[in-house]
Design an enzyme around this catalytic site. Structure first.
Site, PDB file in Angstrom:
ATOM      1  N   GLY A   9       0.750  -1.270  -0.065  1.00 43.28           N
ATOM      2  CA  GLY A   9      -0.087   0.005  -0.031  1.00 43.28           C
ATOM      3  C   GLY A   9       0.893   1.317  -0.126  1.00 43.28           C
ATOM      4  O   GLY A   9       1.433   1.507   1.089  1.00 43.28           O
ATOM      5  N   ASN A  12      -1.087   7.356   1.024  1.00 48.34           N
ATOM      6  CA  ASN A  12      -0.472   8.589   1.962  1.00 48.34           C
ATOM      7  C   ASN A  12       0.438   8.009   3.124  1.00 48.34           C
ATOM      8  O   ASN A  12       1.347   8.434   3.185  1.00 48.34           O
ATOM      9  CB  ASN A  12      -1.835   9.140   2.798  1.00 48.34           C
ATOM     10  CG  ASN A  12      -2.545  10.357   1.660  1.00 48.34           C
ATOM     11  OD1 ASN A  12      -1.697  10.615   0.712  1.00 48.34           O
ATOM     12  ND2 ASN A  12      -3.487  10.516   1.934  1.00 48.34           N
ATOM     13  N   GLY A  14       1.788   4.836   3.395  1.00 45.82           N
ATOM     14  CA  GLY A  14       2.842   4.000   2.839  1.00 45.82           C
ATOM     15  C   GLY A  14       3.846   4.866   2.247  1.00 45.82           C
ATOM     16  O   GLY A  14       5.188   4.731   2.160  1.00 45.82           O
ATOM     17  N   ARG A  95     -14.505   3.451  11.934  1.00 47.83           N
ATOM     18  CA  ARG A  95     -13.291   2.677  11.214  1.00 47.83           C
ATOM     19  C   ARG A  95     -14.112   1.344  11.113  1.00 47.83           C
ATOM     20  O   ARG A  95     -13.867   0.772  10.068  1.00 47.83           O
ATOM     21  CB  ARG A  95     -12.090   2.483  12.352  1.00 47.83           C
ATOM     22  CG  ARG A  95     -11.474   3.891  12.534  1.00 47.83           C
ATOM     23  CD  ARG A  95     -10.269   3.592  13.538  1.00 47.83           C
ATOM     24  NE  ARG A  95      -9.560   4.831  13.480  1.00 47.83           N
ATOM     25  CZ  ARG A  95      -9.748   5.702  14.871  1.00 47.83           C
ATOM     26  NH1 ARG A  95     -10.775   5.355  15.647  1.00 47.83           N
ATOM     27  NH2 ARG A  95      -8.849   6.790  14.823  1.00 47.83           N
ATOM     28  N   ASN A 127      -7.390  -0.081   8.674  1.00 49.78           N
ATOM     29  CA  ASN A 127      -8.441  -0.013   9.768  1.00 49.78           C
ATOM     30  C   ASN A 127      -9.672  -0.763   9.179  1.00 49.78           C
ATOM     31  O   ASN A 127      -9.835  -0.966   8.010  1.00 49.78           O
ATOM     32  CB  ASN A 127      -8.780   1.440  10.017  1.00 49.78           C
ATOM     33  CG  ASN A 127      -8.116   1.951  10.873  1.00 49.78           C
ATOM     34  OD1 ASN A 127      -7.730   1.487  11.890  1.00 49.78           O
ATOM     35  ND2 ASN A 127      -7.668   3.211  10.778  1.00 49.78           N
ATOM     36  N   ARG A 158      -1.192  11.193  20.357  1.00 52.16           N
ATOM     37  CA  ARG A 158      -2.045  12.210  20.378  1.00 52.16           C
ATOM     38  C   ARG A 158      -2.529  12.753  21.816  1.00 52.16           C
ATOM     39  O   ARG A 158      -2.605  14.023  22.137  1.00 52.16           O
ATOM     40  CB  ARG A 158      -3.425  11.657  19.770  1.00 52.16           C
ATOM     41  CG  ARG A 158      -3.315  11.637  18.359  1.00 52.16           C
ATOM     42  CD  ARG A 158      -4.349  10.905  17.505  1.00 52.16           C
ATOM     43  NE  ARG A 158      -4.483  11.223  16.065  1.00 52.16           N
ATOM     44  CZ  ARG A 158      -4.933  10.374  15.327  1.00 52.16           C
ATOM     45  NH1 ARG A 158      -5.732   8.997  15.707  1.00 52.16           N
ATOM     46  NH2 ARG A 158      -5.016  10.308  14.056  1.00 52.16           N
ATOM     47  N   HIS A 182      -8.665   0.349  18.972  1.00 49.78           N
ATOM     48  CA  HIS A 182      -8.518   1.414  18.049  1.00 49.78           C
ATOM     49  C   HIS A 182      -9.770   2.096  17.443  1.00 49.78           C
ATOM     50  O   HIS A 182     -10.079   2.102  16.302  1.00 49.78           O
ATOM     51  CB  HIS A 182      -7.325   1.220  17.079  1.00 49.78           C
ATOM     52  CG  HIS A 182      -7.205   2.457  16.382  1.00 49.78           C
ATOM     53  ND1 HIS A 182      -6.406   3.549  16.880  1.00 49.78           N
ATOM     54  CD2 HIS A 182      -7.051   2.723  14.945  1.00 49.78           C
ATOM     55  CE1 HIS A 182      -6.430   4.530  15.950  1.00 49.78           C
ATOM     56  NE2 HIS A 182      -6.590   3.860  14.727  1.00 49.78           N
TER      57      HIS A 182
HETATM   58  N1  APR Z   1      -2.642  -4.371  -2.591  1.00 46.35           N
HETATM   59  C1  APR Z   1      -1.707  -3.160  -2.443  1.00 46.35           C
HETATM   60  N2  APR Z   1      -2.141  -2.023  -2.440  1.00 46.35           N
HETATM   61  C2  APR Z   1      -3.416  -1.723  -2.196  1.00 46.35           C
HETATM   62  C3  APR Z   1      -4.207  -2.865  -2.370  1.00 46.35           C
HETATM   63  C4  APR Z   1      -4.038  -4.154  -2.402  1.00 46.35           C
HETATM   64  N3  APR Z   1      -4.815  -5.402  -2.500  1.00 46.35           N
HETATM   65  N4  APR Z   1      -5.656  -2.523  -2.241  1.00 46.35           N
HETATM   66  C5  APR Z   1      -5.374  -1.127  -2.040  1.00 46.35           C
HETATM   67  N5  APR Z   1      -4.102  -0.764  -1.868  1.00 46.35           N
HETATM   68  C6  APR Z   1      -3.632   0.625  -1.873  1.00 46.35           C
HETATM   69  C7  APR Z   1      -4.528   1.549  -2.515  1.00 46.35           C
HETATM   70  O1  APR Z   1      -4.034   1.725  -4.169  1.00 46.35           O
HETATM   71  C8  APR Z   1      -3.777   2.964  -1.797  1.00 46.35           C
HETATM   72  O2  APR Z   1      -3.019   3.696  -2.753  1.00 46.35           O
HETATM   73  O3  APR Z   1      -3.720   0.822  -0.598  1.00 46.35           O
HETATM   74  C9  APR Z   1      -3.371   2.514  -0.601  1.00 46.35           C
HETATM   75  C10 APR Z   1      -3.726   3.017   0.664  1.00 46.35           C
HETATM   76  O4  APR Z   1      -3.405   4.342   0.666  1.00 46.35           O
HETATM   77  P1  APR Z   1      -4.586   5.786   0.887  1.00 46.35           P
HETATM   78  O5  APR Z   1      -5.837   5.620   0.294  1.00 46.35           O
HETATM   79  O6  APR Z   1      -3.774   7.037   0.667  1.00 46.35           O
HETATM   80  O7  APR Z   1      -4.832   5.692   2.535  1.00 46.35           O
HETATM   81  P2  APR Z   1      -4.045   5.751   3.857  1.00 46.35           P
HETATM   82  O8  APR Z   1      -4.216   7.142   4.307  1.00 46.35           O
HETATM   83  O9  APR Z   1      -2.451   5.596   3.478  1.00 46.35           O
HETATM   84  O10 APR Z   1      -4.384   4.645   4.639  1.00 46.35           O
HETATM   85  C11 APR Z   1      -4.262   3.314   4.546  1.00 46.35           C
HETATM   86  O11 APR Z   1      -4.372   2.769   6.933  1.00 46.35           O
HETATM   87  O12 APR Z   1      -4.972   4.160   8.789  1.00 46.35           O
HETATM   88  C12 APR Z   1      -5.588   3.202   7.665  1.00 46.35           C
HETATM   89  O13 APR Z   1      -7.759   3.811   7.731  1.00 46.35           O
HETATM   90  C13 APR Z   1      -6.492   4.026   7.074  1.00 46.35           C
HETATM   91  O14 APR Z   1      -7.103   1.747   6.074  1.00 46.35           O
HETATM   92  C14 APR Z   1      -6.630   2.788   5.875  1.00 46.35           C
HETATM   93  C15 APR Z   1      -4.904   2.403   5.850  1.00 46.35           C
END
Ligand code: APR
Length: 318
Positions: A9, A12, A14, A95, A127, A158, A182
């Protein structure tokens, strides 16, 4: 030094994690996978790699839409999932409402870990945290020392931040712990909160502490509401980095993490946030602390909430 850290992932959270690992040289190489087309992970990693000569970091950074890129990682961080975001009607999902969609993604993540880095220590951030970690445990079937959820470090940060702000002191002086699930039932543990070793009650009134602890429980939603799209990402990423550093440097650092309890705190078979020792072997020890009666009741309520989401996971047919 670790040879490789994998990140699943590249959104944001990652993205910040890759930057921080590179900046702090926590491993010789990084592999980032994301399914987003055309090849978002490759693009993001190329951007960071092209910047590393400027910050003098000699490490290898590879991004790909193929899970192959995490092969042989010693630590893998799961951020794959949909974050919370404000709905068109202005409401903010809990969540738990992310569960169905993120469960499907989690199964793919588990398959990738089993195929490419089955011996890795897995840190999960997606989440609803406690339920997703439970699902990973069902799929990965690994020893509890190697599967750790990140939430307590963030929730405690926090709490520390709000206390420092209210007391007018450095965040470095504030020690705090948030335990339990959480979600809205998380438990800021006032009896463990100290400013430079002095009980927090000597600085702030009970009334103000009640308000601060309420704010801690809703801190994620507060950021979601203000940002408009997406959820907090820098503070969760830094929190994960603190855990990665503890493992990479075998620090034996005590941090609140979401781990499988085996009778500790009177809980068996559920992943719940408690203080643990993090070192080279992952979660090396669960620390049991004595909670005040009211805190223990709140912790038990939080565990009940975790059990409810886990029931949803057990029932989910994907
Ligand atoms: N394999 C790899 N990456 C994936 C997959 C998958 N099967 N499914 C989704 N993704 C990627 C998306 O393409 C996206 O770029 O996961 C990434 C998630 O990034 P964001 O949408 O920017 O979310 P982010 O803010 O990074 O949060 C990720 O962490 O805190 C938790 O609630 C939040 O569940 C969320 C996770």
């Amino acid at each position: 030094m670790l040879t490789k850290i994998g990140i699943i992932g590249g959104g944001n959270i990652g993205g910040v994690i890759v930057q921080e690992i590179a900046k702090r040289r926590l491993s010789r190489s990084i592999g980032l996978v994301d399914v987003k087309p055309p090849d978002m992970a490759m693009g993001k990693c190329l951007d960071i790699a092209e910047g590393i000569p400027v910050i003098n970091t000699d490490i290898t950074i590879n991004g790909s839409k193929s899970y192959e890129v995490i092969r042989d990682a010693q630590i893998v961080i799961n951020t794959a999932g949909v974050p919370r975001t404000v709905r068109p009607d202005g409401s903010i999902p809990t969540r738990d409402e992310l569960l169905a969609i993120n469960l499907q993604i989690t199964d793919t993540v588990a398959e990738a870990v089993l195929s490419y880095c089955p011996n890795a220590i897995v840190l999960s951030i997606a989440n609803p945290l406690d339920a997703i970690v439970f699902r990973l445990f069902q799929r990965l079937n690994i020893h509890r020392s190697r599967l750790i959820g990140m939430a307590g470090v963030l929730d405690s940060a926090r709490y520390r931040y709000f206390i420092a702000e209210a007391a007018g002191v450095s965040v470095e002086n504030v020690n705090a712990l948030v335990l339990g699930g959480h979600g809205d039932t998380m438990v800021p543990v006032r009896s463990c909160c100290q400013i430079s070793g002095i009980p927090v009650e000597e600085f702030l009134s009970a009334d103000l502490l009640d308000k601060i602890e309420d704010r801690v429980r809703n801190a994620g939603a507060e950021v979601v509401g203000l940002m408009g799209t997406g959820s907090a990402f820098v503070s969760p990423a830094w929190s994960a980095i603190e855990m990665i550093e503890a493992i990479a440097y075998d620090k034996k650092k005590i941090l609140p993490c979401c781990v499988l309890l085996e009778s500790e705190y009177g809980v068996n078979g559920y992943f719940v946030g408690v203080p643990v020792v993090l070192g080279a072997n992952g979660m090396e020890k669960v620390i049991e602390i004595k909670l005040a009666d009211v805190e223990k009741q709140a912790f038990d309520r939080s565990v009940e909430a975790v059990k409810k989401t886990v029931e949803e996971v057990r029932k989910a047919v994907i």
